[in-house]
Design a protein around this motif. Structure first.
Motif, short mmCIF file in Angstrom:
data_model
loop_
_atom_site.label_atom_id
_atom_site.label_comp_id
_atom_site.label_asym_id
_atom_site.label_seq_id
_atom_site.Cartn_x
_atom_site.Cartn_y
_atom_site.Cartn_z
N SER A 102 0.86 -1.45 0.01
CA SER A 102 -0.13 0.00 0.14
C SER A 102 0.87 1.23 0.00
O SER A 102 0.60 2.10 -0.47
CB SER A 102 -0.91 -0.14 1.16
N LEU A 103 1.96 1.24 0.60
CA LEU A 103 2.89 2.29 0.54
C LEU A 103 3.52 2.41 -1.00
O LEU A 103 3.59 3.57 -1.45
CB LEU A 103 4.17 2.03 1.55
N ALA A 104 3.71 1.59 -1.64
CA ALA A 104 4.22 1.72 -2.92
C ALA A 104 3.25 2.10 -3.86
O ALA A 104 3.38 2.82 -5.03
CB ALA A 104 4.72 0.23 -3.36
N GLN A 105 1.73 2.01 -3.59
CA GLN A 105 0.80 2.32 -4.41
C GLN A 105 0.81 4.09 -4.59
O GLN A 105 0.01 4.31 -5.57
CB GLN A 105 -0.51 1.92 -3.86
N VAL A 106 1.41 4.69 -3.69
CA VAL A 106 1.30 5.90 -3.73
C VAL A 106 2.14 6.64 -4.86
O VAL A 106 1.64 7.64 -5.31
CB VAL A 106 1.86 6.57 -2.54
N LEU A 107 3.00 5.77 -5.26
CA LEU A 107 3.68 6.05 -6.52
C LEU A 107 2.75 6.22 -7.70
O LEU A 107 2.96 7.06 -8.67
CB LEU A 107 4.85 5.23 -6.93
N VAL A 108 1.87 5.54 -7.98
CA VAL A 108 0.96 5.30 -8.84
C VAL A 108 -0.35 6.63 -8.59
O VAL A 108 -0.79 7.06 -9.51
CB VAL A 108 0.34 3.98 -8.97
N LYS A 109 -0.87 6.28 -7.49
CA LYS A 109 -1.99 7.21 -7.03
C LYS A 109 -1.77 8.31 -6.70
O LYS A 109 -2.84 9.24 -6.91
CB LYS A 109 -3.06 6.34 -6.00
N GLY A 110 -0.44 8.81 -6.21
CA GLY A 110 -0.50 10.11 -5.81
C GLY A 110 -0.78 10.19 -4.15
O GLY A 110 -0.16 11.02 -3.55
N ALA A 111 -1.75 9.39 -3.69
CA ALA A 111 -2.06 9.46 -2.36
C ALA A 111 -2.89 8.07 -2.00
O ALA A 111 -3.58 7.69 -2.78
CB ALA A 111 -2.97 10.74 -2.03
N VAL A 112 -2.68 7.60 -0.73
CA VAL A 112 -3.29 6.41 -0.33
C VAL A 112 -3.57 6.81 1.10
O VAL A 112 -2.89 6.79 1.99
CB VAL A 112 -2.23 5.19 -0.12
N GLU A 113 -4.96 6.86 1.19
CA GLU A 113 -5.59 7.25 2.59
C GLU A 113 -6.24 6.56 3.32
O GLU A 113 -6.95 6.74 4.21
CB GLU A 113 -6.60 8.63 2.34
N ASP A 114 -6.21 5.19 2.74
CA ASP A 114 -7.17 4.12 3.48
C ASP A 114 -6.13 3.02 3.98
O ASP A 114 -6.90 1.70 4.19
CB ASP A 114 -8.18 3.53 2.52
#
Length: 329
Positions: A102-114
């Motif tokens: 989920s930390l790595a997903q921030v590179l694609v999404k720009g933000a991970v809030e869940d």
């Protein structure tokens, strides 16, 4: 007369000196205000019960972590700043893969809030975190990728949610599954058995002459009987079996992966457990019996309701045949 050359090399004229003095005073005021802001900011960071952090994705280095890290994780922030693996080591093992993905997903999404995962604090306590993270969009091309985030301790919230779920799914008197939760779980097991071609059995249990118990010894004693029946069910059933109170004096069980002969053995073990129960009231001792109806999954069954209906019919047949027995239907 005053020597003009000496006058020219003396201190600045008053207007210039005043301006210089005012400039110095203004600079000192700005320094003081900046110091006040820094002190205020530091005080705020100390009081906020959440961990603010900044992380260099490329070098895997924690650039900043706020004072709350020491309180929530129970470890010195300096250790984390020196080695990012201290964060990995603190994450609950079952949640580590999710926390990293989920930390790595921030590179694609720009933000991970869940993001929600567990950590193990230094004192061994398991805590839940809500760890939101955002990528630094202001970085210029070629600059390192910096991820910033805020991790909040939501342990109390999770405990409250778990307690509300327990209350919603549990019969308060017997601490067994209530009717709604039992049939939700039973339906899930039915679908899995059908999907995998596995056996399954449904057991329905009704206390014999329970009204007589209530009328003779009182409802408080009747409640004790219900509680002891539930205890017997938890003791006699196998790990993975479902057990719940689905009516006044009715209980039900589901045996996943259990062939008919094995299901009968489990029902007989439960019958013996209940027959051994003894109750006392005003120097009177009494026991109880139950009638049980048992059904097993067939190719014709289209829902858990058909298994329940056959078990119900078998249980009433046990009543008609003299009670205190198990009938398979």
């Amino acid at each position: 007369m005053v020597n003009k050359s000496l006058q020219d090399t003396s201190l600045p004229q008053w207007p210039e000196a005043a301006q210089t003095l005012m400039a110095l005073m203004h600079a000192q005021g700005e320094v003081a205000r900046l110091s006040e802001r820094e002190q205020l900011f530091s005080s705020l960071l100390v009081s906020v019960n959440a961990v603010l952090w900044a992380f260099n994705w490329e070098t895997r280095q924690v650039l900043y972590v706020s004072p709350a890290y020491d309180r929530i994780f129970g470890r010195p922030a300096g250790l984390l700043l020196s080695d990012f693996n201290h964060w990995r080591d603190s994450v609950y093992p079952d949640d580590l893969d999710y926390a990293e993905r989920s930390l790595a997903q921030v590179l694609v999404k720009g933000a991970v809030e869940d993001r929600e995962y567990r950590i193990i604090a230094a004192d061994g306590q398991v805590r839940w975190l809500s760890d939101k993270c955002f990528i630094n969009r202001q970085a210029e091309p070629g600059q390192p990728v910096i991820i910033v985030g805020i991790a909040e301790d939501i342990t109390e919230k999770k405990q409250m949610e778990a307690e509300l779920q327990r209350l919603a799914s549990t019969d308060v008197l017997t601490q067994s599954s209530n009717r709604r939760h039992f049939f939700e779980c039973a339906n899930h097991e039915f679908e899995q058995a059908r999907l995998n071609g596995a056996p399954m059995a449904f057991l329905l249990l009704d206390i014999d002459d329970f009204k007589v118990v209530n009328d003779t010894y009182g409802h408080q004693e009747g409640d004790k009987v219900l509680q002891r029946i539930a205890e017997s069910g938890r003791a006699a059933l196998r790990r993975g079996d479902l057990f719940g109170r689905i009516g006044g004096e009715e209980f039900a069980a589901v045996f996943p992966g259990c062939a008919p002969d094995m299901a009968m053995q489990v029902a007989e073990r439960l019958q013996r457990e209940i027959q051994r129960l003894s109750f006392s009231h005003d120097d009177q001792t009494f026991g109880i019996t139950v009638s049980q109806g048992l059904s097993s999954l067939t190719h014709e069954d289209e829902s858990i309701d058909t298994l329940f209906a056959r078990a119900d019919a078998a249980m009433y047949q046990a009543k008609r045949q003299g009670k205190n027995r198990i009938i398979s239907g």
